[in-house]
Design an enzyme around this catalytic site. Structure first.
Site, PDB file in Angstrom:
ATOM      1  N   GLY A  16       0.942  -1.136  -0.070  1.00 13.69           N
ATOM      2  CA  GLY A  16       0.069   0.119  -0.026  1.00 13.69           C
ATOM      3  C   GLY A  16       0.921   1.138  -0.140  1.00 13.69           C
ATOM      4  O   GLY A  16       0.527   2.243  -0.500  1.00 13.69           O
ATOM      5  N   GLU A  35      10.537   3.702   7.271  1.00 12.64           N
ATOM      6  CA  GLU A  35      10.473   2.276   7.201  1.00 12.64           C
ATOM      7  C   GLU A  35      11.409   1.880   8.519  1.00 12.64           C
ATOM      8  O   GLU A  35      12.334   2.179   8.570  1.00 12.64           O
ATOM      9  CB  GLU A  35      11.057   1.686   6.011  1.00 12.64           C
ATOM     10  N   ASN A 114       7.864 -12.820   0.815  1.00 11.02           N
ATOM     11  CA  ASN A 114       6.862 -13.600   0.496  1.00 11.02           C
ATOM     12  C   ASN A 114       7.063 -14.539  -0.554  1.00 11.02           C
ATOM     13  O   ASN A 114       7.928 -14.674  -1.004  1.00 11.02           O
ATOM     14  CB  ASN A 114       5.533 -12.782   0.417  1.00 11.02           C
ATOM     15  N   GLY A 115       5.863 -15.715  -0.887  1.00 10.43           N
ATOM     16  CA  GLY A 115       6.178 -16.595  -1.893  1.00 10.43           C
ATOM     17  C   GLY A 115       5.852 -15.999  -3.364  1.00 10.43           C
ATOM     18  O   GLY A 115       5.796 -16.735  -4.157  1.00 10.43           O
ATOM     19  N   MET A 117       3.281 -15.258  -4.855  1.00  8.14           N
ATOM     20  CA  MET A 117       2.055 -15.432  -5.597  1.00  8.14           C
ATOM     21  C   MET A 117       1.285 -14.419  -5.746  1.00  8.14           C
ATOM     22  O   MET A 117       0.696 -13.748  -4.754  1.00  8.14           O
ATOM     23  CB  MET A 117       1.370 -16.708  -4.746  1.00  8.14           C
ATOM     24  N   VAL A 245       7.867   4.873  13.154  1.00  5.48           N
ATOM     25  CA  VAL A 245       6.915   5.614  13.901  1.00  5.48           C
ATOM     26  C   VAL A 245       6.397   5.227  15.034  1.00  5.48           C
ATOM     27  O   VAL A 245       5.972   4.083  15.067  1.00  5.48           O
ATOM     28  CB  VAL A 245       5.873   6.312  12.901  1.00  5.48           C
ATOM     29  N   GLU A 355      -2.518 -23.388  -1.855  1.00  9.05           N
ATOM     30  CA  GLU A 355      -1.307 -23.296  -2.451  1.00  9.05           C
ATOM     31  C   GLU A 355      -0.472 -24.680  -2.242  1.00  9.05           C
ATOM     32  O   GLU A 355      -0.362 -25.113  -1.057  1.00  9.05           O
ATOM     33  CB  GLU A 355      -0.631 -22.052  -2.087  1.00  9.05           C
ATOM     34  N   HIS A 440      -1.018 -13.979   6.304  1.00  3.76           N
ATOM     35  CA  HIS A 440      -1.747 -13.049   5.620  1.00  3.76           C
ATOM     36  C   HIS A 440      -2.675 -12.221   6.719  1.00  3.76           C
ATOM     37  O   HIS A 440      -3.866 -12.238   6.611  1.00  3.76           O
ATOM     38  CB  HIS A 440      -2.544 -13.841   4.797  1.00  3.76           C
ATOM     39  N   GLY A 468      -3.060  -3.350   3.879  1.00  2.00           N
ATOM     40  CA  GLY A 468      -3.917  -4.530   4.362  1.00  2.00           C
ATOM     41  C   GLY A 468      -4.849  -4.326   5.524  1.00  2.00           C
ATOM     42  O   GLY A 468      -5.879  -5.098   5.752  1.00  2.00           O
ATOM     43  N   ASN A 478      -4.086 -15.167  -1.933  1.00  2.00           N
ATOM     44  CA  ASN A 478      -2.938 -14.814  -1.396  1.00  2.00           C
ATOM     45  C   ASN A 478      -3.183 -13.254  -1.540  1.00  2.00           C
ATOM     46  O   ASN A 478      -3.635 -12.697  -2.738  1.00  2.00           O
ATOM     47  CB  ASN A 478      -1.656 -15.040  -1.885  1.00  2.00           C
ATOM     48  N   PHE A 480      -1.694  -9.947  -1.694  1.00  2.00           N
ATOM     49  CA  PHE A 480      -0.871  -8.551  -2.119  1.00  2.00           C
ATOM     50  C   PHE A 480      -1.434  -7.931  -3.399  1.00  2.00           C
ATOM     51  O   PHE A 480      -1.326  -6.774  -3.455  1.00  2.00           O
ATOM     52  CB  PHE A 480       0.628  -8.779  -1.948  1.00  2.00           C
TER      53      PHE A 480
HETATM   54  P1  FDA Z   1       3.525  -4.853   4.527  1.00  2.00           P
HETATM   55  O1  FDA Z   1       3.483  -5.647   5.698  1.00  2.00           O
HETATM   56  O2  FDA Z   1       4.170  -5.481   3.321  1.00  2.00           O
HETATM   57  O3  FDA Z   1       4.324  -3.554   4.746  1.00  2.00           O
HETATM   58  C1  FDA Z   1       4.583  -2.876   6.101  1.00  2.00           C
HETATM   59  C2  FDA Z   1       5.775  -2.142   6.412  1.00  2.00           C
HETATM   60  O4  FDA Z   1       5.563  -1.239   7.100  1.00  2.00           O
HETATM   61  C3  FDA Z   1       6.934  -3.206   6.698  1.00  2.00           C
HETATM   62  O5  FDA Z   1       8.153  -2.984   5.967  1.00  2.00           O
HETATM   63  C4  FDA Z   1       7.140  -2.847   8.073  1.00  2.00           C
HETATM   64  O6  FDA Z   1       8.415  -3.005   8.671  1.00  2.00           O
HETATM   65  C5  FDA Z   1       7.001  -1.168   8.057  1.00  2.00           C
HETATM   66  N1  FDA Z   1       6.405  -0.747   9.443  1.00  2.00           N
HETATM   67  C6  FDA Z   1       5.406  -1.253  10.334  1.00  2.00           C
HETATM   68  N2  FDA Z   1       5.220  -0.409  11.428  1.00  2.00           N
HETATM   69  C7  FDA Z   1       5.947   0.531  11.164  1.00  2.00           C
HETATM   70  C8  FDA Z   1       6.318   1.701  11.957  1.00  2.00           C
HETATM   71  N3  FDA Z   1       5.642   1.728  13.279  1.00  2.00           N
HETATM   72  N4  FDA Z   1       7.224   2.679  11.556  1.00  2.00           N
HETATM   73  C9  FDA Z   1       7.740   2.352  10.351  1.00  2.00           C
HETATM   74  N5  FDA Z   1       7.658   1.260   9.452  1.00  2.00           N
HETATM   75  C10 FDA Z   1       6.881   0.468  10.225  1.00  2.00           C
HETATM   76  N6  FDA Z   1       0.752 -12.535  -0.202  1.00  2.00           N
HETATM   77  C11 FDA Z   1       0.656 -12.719  -1.327  1.00  2.00           C
HETATM   78  O7  FDA Z   1      -0.132 -12.286  -1.971  1.00  2.00           O
HETATM   79  N7  FDA Z   1       1.327 -13.887  -2.126  1.00  2.00           N
HETATM   80  C12 FDA Z   1       2.133 -14.795  -1.321  1.00  2.00           C
HETATM   81  O8  FDA Z   1       2.916 -15.594  -2.022  1.00  2.00           O
HETATM   82  C13 FDA Z   1       2.410 -14.545   0.108  1.00  2.00           C
HETATM   83  N8  FDA Z   1       3.244 -15.144   0.783  1.00  2.00           N
HETATM   84  C14 FDA Z   1       3.761 -14.682   1.944  1.00  2.00           C
HETATM   85  C15 FDA Z   1       4.965 -15.346   2.786  1.00  2.00           C
HETATM   86  C16 FDA Z   1       5.355 -14.825   3.778  1.00  2.00           C
HETATM   87  C17 FDA Z   1       6.304 -15.779   4.681  1.00  2.00           C
HETATM   88  C18 FDA Z   1       4.715 -13.712   4.411  1.00  2.00           C
HETATM   89  C19 FDA Z   1       5.138 -13.108   5.727  1.00  2.00           C
HETATM   90  C20 FDA Z   1       3.791 -12.981   3.828  1.00  2.00           C
HETATM   91  C21 FDA Z   1       3.181 -13.568   2.659  1.00  2.00           C
HETATM   92  N9  FDA Z   1       2.375 -12.748   1.842  1.00  2.00           N
HETATM   93  C22 FDA Z   1       2.068 -13.319   0.680  1.00  2.00           C
HETATM   94  C23 FDA Z   1       1.361 -11.610   2.327  1.00  2.00           C
HETATM   95  C24 FDA Z   1       1.805 -10.270   1.960  1.00  2.00           C
HETATM   96  O9  FDA Z   1       3.372 -10.317   1.893  1.00  2.00           O
HETATM   97  C25 FDA Z   1       1.280  -9.218   2.650  1.00  2.00           C
HETATM   98  O10 FDA Z   1      -0.229  -9.341   2.723  1.00  2.00           O
HETATM   99  C26 FDA Z   1       1.973  -7.836   2.248  1.00  2.00           C
HETATM  100  O11 FDA Z   1       3.045  -7.536   2.496  1.00  2.00           O
HETATM  101  C27 FDA Z   1       0.968  -6.880   3.148  1.00  2.00           C
HETATM  102  O12 FDA Z   1       1.156  -5.540   2.521  1.00  2.00           O
HETATM  103  P2  FDA Z   1       0.948  -4.206   3.462  1.00  2.00           P
HETATM  104  O13 FDA Z   1       0.981  -3.128   2.606  1.00  2.00           O
HETATM  105  O14 FDA Z   1      -0.379  -4.329   4.234  1.00  2.00           O
HETATM  106  O15 FDA Z   1       2.210  -4.338   4.481  1.00  2.00           O
END
Ligand code: FDA
Length: 504
Positions: A16, A35, A114-115, A117, A245, A355, A440, A468, A478, A480
């Protein structure tokens, strides 16, 4: 210099956040991204940016002394996890009562771990989950825009049939078909042509070298190579890594942030204040929800309503392994990037999208692994805990039962058709189904509840949610691509409508 009010700040650098940064940058808005994780661009002593799953070190996990992989054991033995030095590594596991959440930490968020997908959700289910969003616009405009910008590609079906990397997937497909089930190829942001060349020995191995959840050194189109690179290319976007933050309050011209800067060892070395006219929360479901809950309950944004922290779900995640017959080999070389799923989402009683997951251990384990996404209507919520200054998730085992029932119905069918059984040695005890963790996390700041229908936080002009946390707990696939497309939709509207009037 201190005292300046920035036009726009984005918290986080995940999906996002990255979409928002690119579109603000293109529109000419000077934008700062904060970040908390590292910028992953510098090789370590071994010459690699990331460590592999087989030989993890401090780079693997966020400020932990030991890795915490989703598969906890093999043959009930604690052989998977390793002690490591404490370091701001790329994968975090946040433990709540009854539920652990895996997250990416670093510039690129979840895209680093992530994977890959890249699945567009079923339209009928998307309409059910987000009824206030125009599906024609999403499917005609924003999903195509998102998949193009993410660099989504498809496996060559001919190569898939003969390669070694997906023998494990072909075996699981055969077993699923024997049970009368349907399988489908899963698009990816891992470059399948690179994967083909890995198997041919032409390029350094990544997906074929046990690299997934602790980062990929090659082949993956993570956000730092797509949206974030393009955002930086506009010349209007700046990223500060290792900046977390901690607090948000209103001030005369917008919002003031308290930010903690860490050094490379993870120690907080500086506290700074940053002021901005507009603030976009892209810290992910857990991160953004915690920031607003803390702001509401410590009184810095007191008008935030009761919807903050509601509508959370683990996307029905259940992991399960099946024991194969000795003559059914899954292969020693398994692509860490899945390419196939079992699609039983339209089953009226037991909807599941599973998956076919790799076990990239480099040895034959006679194990078929799956991450099932189930349709579980249960939702959790968060509350602010002043003692620890964190958001606590309320989710219990009872709420996860439906997911296990749905997954069990599907895999019982597969086991019956193939004369196979479950593996009960994988999750630290003797359970066959693991639903105490999720990859997720979704919800907490639900679109149309905590925000208006475009992610504007109710009661606070110039404050937005882009990640998310907008999606109420489930996408059926999945997530993203859905997060990316929704962010594209919302930022387009916000840029068109909100920049004509000053905030505050
Ligand atoms: P996302 O979590 O990506 O990003 C948030 C960021 O904000 C992070 O970098 C974090 O460090 C940072 N942050 C948090 N709090 C903060 C603060 N207070 N100050 C500064 N920075 C801060 N999905 C999919 O579609 N296909 C797939 O194959 C997979 N496989 C998968 C495997 C694994 C191991 C994981 C952990 C996850 C997946 N996913 C997935 C899920 C997918 O990665 C997930 O849904 C998205 O990354 C979420 O995107 P967001 O934009 O919500 O936040």
């Amino acid at each position: 210099p201190t005292g300046d009010v920035l036009p726009a700040v984005i918290v986080g650098t995940g999906y996002g956040a990255a979409v928002t940064a690119l579109r603000l940058g293109e529109a000419g808005v000077p934008t700062l991204m904060l970040e908390m994780g590292r910028l992953w661009d510098t090789p370590g002593e071994d010459g690699n940016v990331f460590c592999s799953m087989l030989r993890p070190d401090g780079r693997a996990m966020w400020l932990k002394n030991r890795t915490r992989a989703p598969l906890a054991s093999l043959l009930w033995m604690d052989v998977i996890n390793h002690d490591t030095e404490r370091y701001p590594g790329v994968l975090d596991r946040v433990d709540h009562d009854g539920m652990s959440v895996y997250l990416g930490r670093g510039v690129g968020g979840g895209s680093l771990v992530n994977g890959a997908m890249a699945v567009v959700p079923k339209r009928s289910y998307f309409e059910e989950v987000l009824p206030s969003v125009d599906p024609d616009e999403m499917y005609g405009r924003y999903f195509p825009r998102a998949t193009a910008a993410l660099g989504v590609n498809h496996v060559d079906p001919e190569w898939f049939e003969t390669c070694e990397s997906y023998q494990y997937a072909r075996l699981s497909r055969e077993h699923a078909h024997r049970a009368g089930l349907t399988t489908t190829f899963v698009p990816s942001v891992y470059d399948f042509d690179y994967l083909r060349r890995e198997e041919a020995g032409e390029v350094p191995r990544s997906a074929l070298a046990g690299e997934v959840i602790y980062g990929n050194n090659h082949g993956k189109r993570s956000l730092d190579k797509t949206y974030l690179a393009d955002a930086l290319g506009t010349g209007n976007v700046t990223i500060r890594a290792l900046h977390e933050v901690r607090a948000i309050r209103r001030d005369a011209r917008g919002y003031a942030l308290t930010v903690h800067r860490r050094d490379e060892t993870g120690e907080v070395v500086e506290r700074l204040e940053i002021a901005t006219e507009r603030l976009f929360l892209g810290a992910g479901s857990l991160g953004s929800t915690e920031l607003l809950l803390r702001a509401r309950d410590t009184g810095t944004l007191p008008e935030l309503g009761p919807e903050i922290g509601q509508g959370w779900g683990p996307n029905g995640n259940v992991m399960v392994g099946r024991a194969n017959h000795v003559w059914d080999s899954t292969g020693r070389t398994q692509s860490g990037m899945p390419a196939l799923g079992i699609d039983a989402w339209d089953d009226p009683e037991h909807p599941v999208f599973a998956e076919i997951a790799p076990v990239p251990a480099g040895v034959e384990l006679w194990l078929s692994l799956y991450l099932a996404i189930t349709k579980n209507p249960e939702r959790g919520h968060f509350s602010y805990d002043p003692a620890t200054d964190t958001a606590r998730l309320h989710w219990n085992a009872e709420q996860g039962k439906t997911s296990i029932q749905q997954a069990k119905a599907l895999f019982d069918k597969i086991n019956r058709a193939n004369g196979t059984t479950y593996r009960t040695d994988l999750f630290g005890d003797t359970r066959a189904f693991e639903n105490r963790f999720t990859y997720h996390p979704l919800g907490g700041l639900v679109l149309g509840a905590a925000t208006d229908d475009w992610g504007r936080v109710r009661g606070y002009p110039g404050l937005y949610v882009t990640d998310g946390s907008l999606i109420p707990g489930s996408t059926g696939v999945n997530p993203f691509v859905t997060i990316t497309a929704l962010a594209e939709r919302n930022v387009e509207r916000i840029l068109a409508e909100d920049w004509t009037t000053p905030v505050g």
